[in-house]
Motif scaffolding. Structure first.
Motif, mmCIF file in Angstrom:
data_model
loop_
_atom_site.group_PDB
_atom_site.id
_atom_site.type_symbol
_atom_site.label_atom_id
_atom_site.label_comp_id
_atom_site.label_asym_id
_atom_site.label_seq_id
_atom_site.Cartn_x
_atom_site.Cartn_y
_atom_site.Cartn_z
ATOM 1 N N SER A 167 0.926 -1.383 -0.044
ATOM 2 C CA SER A 167 -0.109 -0.037 -0.062
ATOM 3 C C SER A 167 0.752 1.369 -0.017
ATOM 4 N N LEU A 168 2.054 1.237 0.197
ATOM 5 C CA LEU A 168 3.025 2.346 0.293
ATOM 6 C C LEU A 168 3.594 2.763 -1.002
ATOM 7 N N ARG A 169 3.317 3.837 -1.381
ATOM 8 C CA ARG A 169 3.536 4.605 -2.536
ATOM 9 C C ARG A 169 4.372 5.983 -2.151
ATOM 10 N N VAL A 170 5.749 5.711 -2.509
ATOM 11 C CA VAL A 170 6.571 6.734 -2.073
ATOM 12 C C VAL A 170 6.659 7.846 -2.905
ATOM 13 N N PHE A 171 6.916 9.075 -2.436
ATOM 14 C CA PHE A 171 7.102 10.441 -3.255
ATOM 15 C C PHE A 171 8.745 10.382 -3.333
ATOM 16 N N ASN A 172 9.058 11.437 -4.218
ATOM 17 C CA ASN A 172 10.561 11.607 -4.652
ATOM 18 C C ASN A 172 11.231 12.183 -3.393
ATOM 19 N N ASP A 173 10.394 12.603 -2.472
ATOM 20 C CA ASP A 173 11.201 13.313 -1.286
ATOM 21 C C ASP A 173 11.492 12.234 -0.137
ATOM 22 N N VAL A 174 11.457 10.823 -0.440
ATOM 23 C CA VAL A 174 11.447 9.890 0.501
ATOM 24 C C VAL A 174 13.056 10.039 1.020
ATOM 25 N N GLN A 175 13.475 9.789 2.212
ATOM 26 C CA GLN A 175 14.658 9.814 2.821
ATOM 27 C C GLN A 175 14.997 8.394 3.341
ATOM 28 N N LEU A 176 15.854 7.710 3.469
ATOM 29 C CA LEU A 176 16.310 6.432 4.028
ATOM 30 C C LEU A 176 17.174 6.506 5.222
ATOM 31 N N ARG A 177 16.939 6.160 6.537
ATOM 32 C CA ARG A 177 18.186 6.277 7.558
ATOM 33 C C ARG A 177 18.100 5.143 8.090
ATOM 34 N N VAL A 178 19.322 4.908 8.549
ATOM 35 C CA VAL A 178 19.863 3.564 9.377
ATOM 36 C C VAL A 178 20.292 4.171 10.708
ATOM 37 N N SER A 215 20.841 2.870 14.919
ATOM 38 C CA SER A 215 20.801 1.990 16.237
ATOM 39 C C SER A 215 19.826 0.314 15.559
ATOM 40 N N GLY A 216 20.437 -0.150 14.507
ATOM 41 C CA GLY A 216 19.862 -1.444 13.953
ATOM 42 C C GLY A 216 18.532 -1.268 13.688
ATOM 43 N N ARG A 217 18.014 0.021 13.195
ATOM 44 C CA ARG A 217 16.720 -0.032 12.595
ATOM 45 C C ARG A 217 16.986 0.789 11.557
ATOM 46 N N VAL A 218 15.976 0.596 10.443
ATOM 47 C CA VAL A 218 15.829 1.418 9.165
ATOM 48 C C VAL A 218 14.757 2.273 8.913
ATOM 49 N N PHE A 219 14.775 3.338 8.811
ATOM 50 C CA PHE A 219 13.568 4.377 8.763
ATOM 51 C C PHE A 219 13.256 5.002 7.332
ATOM 52 N N LEU A 220 12.032 4.868 6.899
ATOM 53 C CA LEU A 220 11.837 5.400 5.641
ATOM 54 C C LEU A 220 10.905 6.751 6.093
ATOM 55 N N LEU A 221 11.585 7.789 5.611
ATOM 56 C CA LEU A 221 10.734 9.257 6.032
ATOM 57 C C LEU A 221 10.146 9.897 4.720
ATOM 58 N N GLU A 222 8.815 10.006 4.969
ATOM 59 C CA GLU A 222 8.285 10.795 3.853
ATOM 60 C C GLU A 222 7.603 11.975 4.539
ATOM 61 N N GLY A 223 8.372 13.041 4.456
ATOM 62 C CA GLY A 223 7.654 14.409 5.058
ATOM 63 C C GLY A 223 6.510 15.049 4.036
ATOM 64 N N MET A 224 6.545 14.705 2.750
ATOM 65 C CA MET A 224 5.335 15.203 1.991
ATOM 66 C C MET A 224 4.025 14.607 2.410
ATOM 67 N N LYS A 225 4.195 13.010 2.632
ATOM 68 C CA LYS A 225 3.100 12.199 3.248
ATOM 69 C C LYS A 225 2.537 12.198 4.593
ATOM 70 N N SER A 226 3.534 12.731 5.337
ATOM 71 C CA SER A 226 3.342 12.920 6.750
ATOM 72 C C SER A 226 3.350 11.649 7.359
ATOM 73 N N GLN A 227 4.496 10.625 7.177
ATOM 74 C CA GLN A 227 4.668 9.663 7.604
ATOM 75 C C GLN A 227 6.051 9.069 7.935
ATOM 76 N N VAL A 228 6.215 8.143 8.862
ATOM 77 C CA VAL A 228 7.544 7.411 8.880
ATOM 78 C C VAL A 228 7.067 6.074 9.035
ATOM 79 N N TRP A 229 8.088 5.247 8.282
ATOM 80 C CA TRP A 229 8.047 3.758 8.335
ATOM 81 C C TRP A 229 9.442 3.464 8.933
ATOM 82 N N THR A 230 9.096 2.164 9.835
ATOM 83 C CA THR A 230 10.510 1.768 10.379
ATOM 84 C C THR A 230 10.550 0.178 10.436
ATOM 85 N N GLY A 231 11.567 -0.437 10.297
ATOM 86 C CA GLY A 231 11.698 -1.721 10.907
ATOM 87 C C GLY A 231 13.410 -2.466 10.960
#
Length: 323
Positions: A79-90, A92-108
């Motif tokens: 269901s996740l459709r990312v925009f061009n502004d998406v940023q990935l971060r690693v 403390s052993g976690r990965v974060f997908l940051l989507e400022g335009m869509k007002s959400q952060v996904w993590t795993g």
């Protein structure tokens, strides 16, 4: 004409000098990358993670000692459709997908690369991941820049009232770079267009306000409103005082866009000036240059411990800091 005028403003006399001791940053090695669209996504021990702007779900894992590259693919919900502004971060052993335009952060978890946990946020332009997985976000309120902290579990957030200070429009004039100080409760916000930065704790309480060594105290920007849309935009090229920034446990490092009076035009045009400030009180310590590499300009850099990593187009260069 705009390029020439901006070049003149950056190279004109600025009434400050830099301390330039020798052998501050020594080159160690470099890696050739297959793209010029990488950005820094994180670091763990001897591993650097790079995000790819042309492949939004890819992370490159770089073994800086063995000079090995491994491409990792982030597994996201259908269901996740990312925009061009998406940023990935690693972090403390976690990965974060940051989507400022869509007002959400996904993590795993970085081990299985699956981002399944979603955090709803207000819209944001930049973010820091804290050690407890809380977020520090740069957002807007009533059209002006603001910092706030959001707990990833409760969703509660705290606004850093009075931290960002308006000079022109409140939006562009407060634009800047968020930086976390590793293993501490300190963060920095460095303004792009003026000689000021803010040190606060992770609860967004002000610790001190600092100044860079140049003399541009007021943002040199002009804004205009687009009649057809009502949007505010920059109407002339801004003077970048502070470009990129990073920090280790002791020092704040700022890539300055301005030439000092004790530097030649060639020095400034053929390298990137890095100014160093003490984390404890914001006092200036020294400066050094990162020279252009194979004809390429510095695009971004990070400091992890005593190692400085610099991106030049499709090269990743490692320096050893000797202070």
């Amino acid at each position: 004409m705009l390029f020439i005028s901006s070049k003149y403003m950056n190279n004109s006399p600025n009434s400050f000098i830099r301390k330039l001791p020798p052998h501050v940053a020594m080159g160690v090695n470099f890696l050739t990358l297959n793209s010029s669209r990488y950005y820094f996504a994180g670091h763990e021990q001897e591993t650097v993670y790079l995000g790819d702007r042309s492949a939004l779900s890819k992370i490159v894992k770089v073994d800086v000692v063995g000079k090995q590259l491994k491409i990792l693919t982030i597994i996201a919900p259908d269901s996740l459709r990312v925009f061009n502004d998406v940023q990935l971060r690693v972090d403390s052993g976690r990965v974060f997908l940051l989507e400022g335009m869509k007002s959400q952060v996904w993590t795993g978890n970085i081990d299985d690369l699956k981002v399944t946990d979603k955090i709803n946020t207000p819209r944001f332009s930049s973010a820091l991941i804290l050690d407890n997985e809380a977020l520090i976000l740069k957002s807007t309120k009533r059209g002006e820049g603001v910092l706030f902290k959001q707990d990833d579990r409760s969703g509660q957030f705290k606004i850093g009232r009075g931290l960002l200070q308006k000079q022109v429009d409140g939006f562009f004039c407060t634009d800047g770079n968020l930086v976390k100080v590793p293993h501490t409760n300190k963060i920095f916000y460095i303004y792009y267009y003026r000689n000021q930065f803010i040190c606060a704790n992770t609860d967004l309480n002000l610790i001190y306000r600092g100044k860079t060594i140049d003399t541009v105290a007021h943002a040199k920007i002009k804004v205009a409103r687009v009649k057809s849309t009502g949007q505010i935009t920059l109407s002339s090229p801004p003077v970048y005082v502070n470009k990129q920034s990073t920090a280790n446990e002791k020092y704040l490092f700022i890539h300055s866009g301005l030439k000092a009076d004790n530097e030649t035009v060639n020095m400034h045009e053929q390298g990137a000036a890095i100014d160093v400030y003490n984390v404890s009180d914001g006092k200036y310590k020294l400066s050094f240059y990162l020279p252009d590499f194979n004809g390429k300009k510095l695009t971004d850099f990070r400091v992890y411990g005593q190692s400085l990593y610099a991106l030049y187009d499709h090269y990743l260069y490692r320096y050893q800091l000797n202070f």
